[in-house]
Motif scaffolding. Sequence first.
Motif, PDB file in Angstrom:
ATOM      1  N   ILE A 135      39.558  21.849 -57.340  1.00  0.00           N
ATOM      2  CA  ILE A 135      39.585  23.442 -56.574  1.00  0.00           C
ATOM      3  C   ILE A 135      40.029  23.263 -55.360  1.00  0.00           C
ATOM      4  CG2 ILE A 135      38.268  25.315 -55.937  1.00  0.00           C
ATOM      5  CD1 ILE A 135      36.886  25.274 -58.580  1.00  0.00           C
ATOM      6  N   ASP A 136      40.958  23.936 -54.676  1.00  0.00           N
ATOM      7  CA  ASP A 136      41.350  24.021 -53.246  1.00  0.00           C
ATOM      8  C   ASP A 136      40.859  25.239 -52.712  1.00  0.00           C
ATOM      9  OD1 ASP A 136      42.963  21.709 -53.903  1.00  0.00           O
ATOM     10  OD2 ASP A 136      44.650  22.862 -54.363  1.00  0.00           O
ATOM     11  N   TRP A 137      40.161  25.151 -51.365  1.00  0.00           N
ATOM     12  CA  TRP A 137      39.736  26.170 -50.869  1.00  0.00           C
ATOM     13  C   TRP A 137      40.156  26.244 -49.421  1.00  0.00           C
ATOM     14  CZ3 TRP A 137      35.521  27.825 -54.288  1.00  0.00           C
ATOM     15  CH2 TRP A 137      34.898  29.119 -53.726  1.00  0.00           C
ATOM     16  N   THR A 138      40.523  27.458 -49.346  1.00  0.00           N
ATOM     17  CA  THR A 138      41.388  27.593 -48.074  1.00  0.00           C
ATOM     18  C   THR A 138      41.205  29.126 -47.542  1.00  0.00           C
ATOM     19  OG1 THR A 138      43.237  28.482 -48.886  1.00  0.00           O
ATOM     20  CG2 THR A 138      43.594  26.332 -48.757  1.00  0.00           C
ATOM     21  N   ARG A 139      41.374  29.316 -46.152  1.00  0.00           N
ATOM     22  CA  ARG A 139      41.250  30.713 -45.617  1.00  0.00           C
ATOM     23  C   ARG A 139      42.168  31.129 -44.390  1.00  0.00           C
ATOM     24  NH1 ARG A 139      37.204  31.089 -41.265  1.00  0.00           N
ATOM     25  NH2 ARG A 139      36.036  29.134 -41.240  1.00  0.00           N
ATOM     26  N   ARG A 140      42.435  32.150 -44.172  1.00  0.00           N
ATOM     27  CA  ARG A 140      43.275  32.315 -43.005  1.00  0.00           C
ATOM     28  C   ARG A 140      42.671  33.765 -42.276  1.00  0.00           C
ATOM     29  NH1 ARG A 140      48.841  34.992 -45.410  1.00  0.00           N
ATOM     30  NH2 ARG A 140      48.048  36.941 -46.085  1.00  0.00           N
ATOM     31  N   ARG A 141      43.066  34.116 -41.120  1.00  0.00           N
ATOM     32  CA  ARG A 141      42.630  35.396 -40.583  1.00  0.00           C
ATOM     33  C   ARG A 141      43.203  36.584 -41.229  1.00  0.00           C
ATOM     34  NH1 ARG A 141      38.866  35.922 -36.697  1.00  0.00           N
ATOM     35  NH2 ARG A 141      39.981  37.874 -36.102  1.00  0.00           N
ATOM     36  N   ARG A 142      42.310  37.554 -41.447  1.00  0.00           N
ATOM     37  CA  ARG A 142      42.638  38.565 -42.255  1.00  0.00           C
ATOM     38  C   ARG A 142      43.838  39.374 -41.645  1.00  0.00           C
ATOM     39  NH1 ARG A 142      38.865  42.264 -44.371  1.00  0.00           N
ATOM     40  NH2 ARG A 142      39.752  43.831 -45.506  1.00  0.00           N
ATOM     41  N   ASP A 143      44.068  39.601 -40.623  1.00  0.00           N
ATOM     42  CA  ASP A 143      45.272  40.226 -39.834  1.00  0.00           C
ATOM     43  C   ASP A 143      46.669  39.324 -40.030  1.00  0.00           C
ATOM     44  OD1 ASP A 143      44.744  38.347 -38.078  1.00  0.00           O
ATOM     45  OD2 ASP A 143      44.365  39.565 -36.240  1.00  0.00           O
ATOM     46  N   SER A 144      46.450  38.202 -40.661  1.00  0.00           N
ATOM     47  CA  SER A 144      47.725  37.163 -40.506  1.00  0.00           C
ATOM     48  C   SER A 144      48.913  37.799 -41.886  1.00  0.00           C
ATOM     49  CB  SER A 144      47.511  35.993 -40.936  1.00  0.00           C
ATOM     50  OG  SER A 144      48.496  35.014 -41.095  1.00  0.00           O
ATOM     51  N   LYS A 145      49.786  37.768 -41.572  1.00  0.00           N
ATOM     52  CA  LYS A 145      50.918  38.168 -42.263  1.00  0.00           C
ATOM     53  C   LYS A 145      51.754  36.971 -42.790  1.00  0.00           C
ATOM     54  CE  LYS A 145      49.905  42.537 -41.955  1.00  0.00           C
ATOM     55  NZ  LYS A 145      49.316  43.345 -43.254  1.00  0.00           N
ATOM     56  N   ASP A 146      51.356  35.854 -42.161  1.00  0.00           N
ATOM     57  CA  ASP A 146      52.202  34.569 -42.534  1.00  0.00           C
ATOM     58  C   ASP A 146      51.899  33.916 -43.745  1.00  0.00           C
ATOM     59  OD1 ASP A 146      53.481  32.098 -42.306  1.00  0.00           O
ATOM     60  OD2 ASP A 146      52.526  31.412 -40.387  1.00  0.00           O
ATOM     61  N   GLY A 147      52.600  33.554 -44.784  1.00  0.00           N
ATOM     62  CA  GLY A 147      52.179  33.101 -45.997  1.00  0.00           C
ATOM     63  C   GLY A 147      51.951  31.454 -45.855  1.00  0.00           C
ATOM     64  N   GLY A 148      52.007  30.930 -44.665  1.00  0.00           N
ATOM     65  CA  GLY A 148      51.726  29.646 -44.635  1.00  0.00           C
ATOM     66  C   GLY A 148      50.670  29.165 -43.607  1.00  0.00           C
ATOM     67  N   ALA A 149      50.165  30.341 -43.196  1.00  0.00           N
ATOM     68  CA  ALA A 149      48.967  30.452 -42.234  1.00  0.00           C
ATOM     69  C   ALA A 149      47.665  29.683 -43.019  1.00  0.00           C
ATOM     70  CB  ALA A 149      48.563  31.500 -41.389  1.00  0.00           C
ATOM     71  N   TRP A 150      47.634  29.596 -44.305  1.00  0.00           N
ATOM     72  CA  TRP A 150      46.440  29.206 -44.540  1.00  0.00           C
ATOM     73  C   TRP A 150      45.864  27.520 -44.068  1.00  0.00           C
ATOM     74  CZ3 TRP A 150      44.084  32.847 -47.271  1.00  0.00           C
ATOM     75  CH2 TRP A 150      44.901  33.874 -47.883  1.00  0.00           C
ATOM     76  N   PHE A 151      44.561  27.557 -44.026  1.00  0.00           N
ATOM     77  CA  PHE A 151      44.052  26.274 -43.816  1.00  0.00           C
ATOM     78  C   PHE A 151      42.773  25.991 -44.524  1.00  0.00           C
ATOM     79  CE2 PHE A 151      41.989  29.522 -41.056  1.00  0.00           C
ATOM     80  CZ  PHE A 151      40.667  29.088 -41.008  1.00  0.00           C
ATOM     81  N   LEU A 152      42.723  24.551 -44.772  1.00  0.00           N
ATOM     82  CA  LEU A 152      41.515  24.084 -45.569  1.00  0.00           C
ATOM     83  C   LEU A 152      40.156  24.513 -44.987  1.00  0.00           C
ATOM     84  CD1 LEU A 152      42.911  20.299 -46.279  1.00  0.00           C
ATOM     85  CD2 LEU A 152      42.910  22.472 -47.765  1.00  0.00           C
ATOM     86  N   ASP A 153      39.131  24.869 -45.890  1.00  0.00           N
ATOM     87  CA  ASP A 153      38.170  25.260 -45.337  1.00  0.00           C
ATOM     88  C   ASP A 153      36.820  24.383 -45.833  1.00  0.00           C
ATOM     89  OD1 ASP A 153      35.945  27.029 -44.327  1.00  0.00           O
ATOM     90  OD2 ASP A 153      35.929  28.478 -45.701  1.00  0.00           O
ATOM     91  N   PRO A 154      36.061  23.707 -45.039  1.00  0.00           N
ATOM     92  CA  PRO A 154      36.296  23.510 -43.699  1.00  0.00           C
ATOM     93  C   PRO A 154      37.467  22.465 -43.292  1.00  0.00           C
ATOM     94  CG  PRO A 154      34.528  22.152 -44.231  1.00  0.00           C
ATOM     95  CD  PRO A 154      34.957  22.784 -45.641  1.00  0.00           C
ATOM     96  N   ALA A 155      37.999  22.739 -42.245  1.00  0.00           N
ATOM     97  CA  ALA A 155      39.366  21.769 -42.065  1.00  0.00           C
ATOM     98  C   ALA A 155      38.966  20.335 -41.568  1.00  0.00           C
ATOM     99  CB  ALA A 155      39.922  22.494 -40.763  1.00  0.00           C
ATOM    100  N   SER A 156      37.984  20.130 -40.694  1.00  0.00           N
ATOM    101  CA  SER A 156      37.596  18.719 -40.188  1.00  0.00           C
ATOM    102  C   SER A 156      37.047  17.938 -41.067  1.00  0.00           C
ATOM    103  CB  SER A 156      36.839  18.850 -39.035  1.00  0.00           C
ATOM    104  OG  SER A 156      35.608  19.591 -39.299  1.00  0.00           O
ATOM    105  N   THR A 157      36.268  18.454 -42.172  1.00  0.00           N
ATOM    106  CA  THR A 157      35.539  17.443 -42.999  1.00  0.00           C
ATOM    107  C   THR A 157      35.826  17.895 -44.449  1.00  0.00           C
ATOM    108  OG1 THR A 157      33.445  18.903 -42.590  1.00  0.00           O
ATOM    109  CG2 THR A 157      33.706  16.980 -41.335  1.00  0.00           C
ATOM    110  N   TYR A 158      36.832  18.317 -44.645  1.00  0.00           N
ATOM    111  CA  TYR A 158      37.223  19.097 -46.075  1.00  0.00           C
ATOM    112  C   TYR A 158      36.699  18.080 -47.439  1.00  0.00           C
ATOM    113  CZ  TYR A 158      39.682  21.487 -49.806  1.00  0.00           C
ATOM    114  OH  TYR A 158      40.076  22.123 -50.916  1.00  0.00           O
TER     115      TYR A 158
END
Length: 577
Positions: free
Chosen positions: A429-452
């Motif tokens: 399972i891959d867990w990602t998120r992005r800012r709610r106001d983002s329109k960029d389809g590639g703006a997703w980042f791993l959650d949490p990013a540093s210790t994913y």
Amino acid sequence: MTRLATTLIAAIAVVSAPRTQGDWTDGSRKLLETAAGRESKRLQRAHRVLREHVELVFAPGRIDGCPVSKLGEQAALFATRMEQARSAFLETLDFAPGDLALIDPDKTTASQPNSPDPFAESSSRLHIYVLRDEVLHRRLCPRLTGLTHQGLGSKRFGPRAVYSVLQNPKHLGTDAALHRNLVHNVTHLLLSAVSPHGWIGERGHGWLDAGLAHHFESALVDGSCDCMCHHERAQLPLLVSGNWIDRARTARNKRYFATFRRLFGKDTSRLSADEHLFAFALVRYLVTRDGRRLGRAIRGMKHGKNAQHALESAFECSLSQLEAAFAAWLDADFDEAAAATLPSSRAALYLYTRPFVRPRHRQVVAKAIEQRASAHESGWQIRKRKPALKLGPVKRAAHWKGKRIVKPVPAAWPFAAVLEFEGHGEALIDWTRRRRDSKDGGAWFLDPASTYVEHINAEVVCEHDGDRSYLAVVDTPTGEVMGSNEFLIRGRVTRPDGTTDRVGWWVWFDTPRNRRTERWNEQLRPLVDWRLSKARPGLAPWSVALDRESRTIAALGSKSVFTLPKVPNGMEPCVRR
């Protein structure tokens, strides 16, 4: 032409004046206005039609191809169609109206004056809501059915049967598509209402539940069949068009079909695409052979008989004889040129944002909640100075480490994802998120990013049950993270032969501080490993082309494609060998 087809054509052509139109009961209007809240002005276009067996609340958008154009006439037309669908169900299976265990308002306290039940005045009817406004539909679903909508709609089974559907123009923008969807789901409600009432689709009779819905959807509209209860398996659309019997024979020749005994015992939500096709063909055969006998078999299954015993008793032959006769019928009048390639997905991702969890997932979800609480600092409600380890939105929460409060937070929304897959493979399972106001389809980042990698490996739970495996993860977003972010959760299954299944959900939360948690809402969009393409000759309007790139996933029924970040090495998969 059969008597059933003649009746249907006549019903579709008739648009009669509804017995009661435009006059709302206090209960109905209060229910809608309370659920809509500040959005009650969105109800102004809603049109209500009350028939003998159907209550229809109708506020769609444009319906292409509808034989009438005015909203009131369209509402009357669809109410007539649903009455006719009910009549066809009863006539085909030789049921009497009394066989439907819908509550009689004259025999229940729910019909008393000042009753809090909004369905009191017409509780013996089927309640159908067709809404184009997504905000209104999202707010109404929990009040009408007890479930949030995941996909296009949700149903409430039992003596007070309700179906609410979002008339999304990408899927239900035409007269035929909306008609098929309503017939399909009304059939589910009617089968559930057959006495003794209960949803036998989740008691091992999924083939019957799905097969009947597909049969009537096809027989009573235009011969097509493309409905797939999206809130159950949104990631598994039926990519089959044209002559379903031809497709069914192709599937059997390619050995996609199991034996009757392997099909029997599966729940509706466990059926694969080819098993849906198998169920459709089998029910169509049984109805063609003798619908009255199938009705007797349904009564037997409703009273606890297994499918084999019920069918053998009703059709007075052994299951092997019935299977041979079905095979011979399936082979008749086959058009080789109409054959098509069939999908074969064997994975689905379920998202639980409220306390309701399907029975087969309860154990793995409970373990995932405990695992999350012990492994990480997590957001849970404060209850008697202890963390309340439950799913769903809460206020008066805190970040907990074990049973110690790290810091209070105004709110939290624990939710769970369960990846279910069949057969051998390795699942993640891959867990990602992005800012709610983002329109960029590639703006997703791993959650949490540093210790994913370490974070997910520490909280994931994997279990096996028969031929199914389950991978569960729980997240507990809190405070501003809930309102300012949106999440993309993707499940991946890699098979020993190198093939993959990729399914997912795109979810965000509406959590206004000045509202009670009962008024908070979540929005969920199913994600699939294919995207819309231009329809090819002979295929359905929403035919698709698979996208094989491993880091992309698309919103169901759209051309929107998201690109996910690269997942670092070291993830520990759920393995079934």
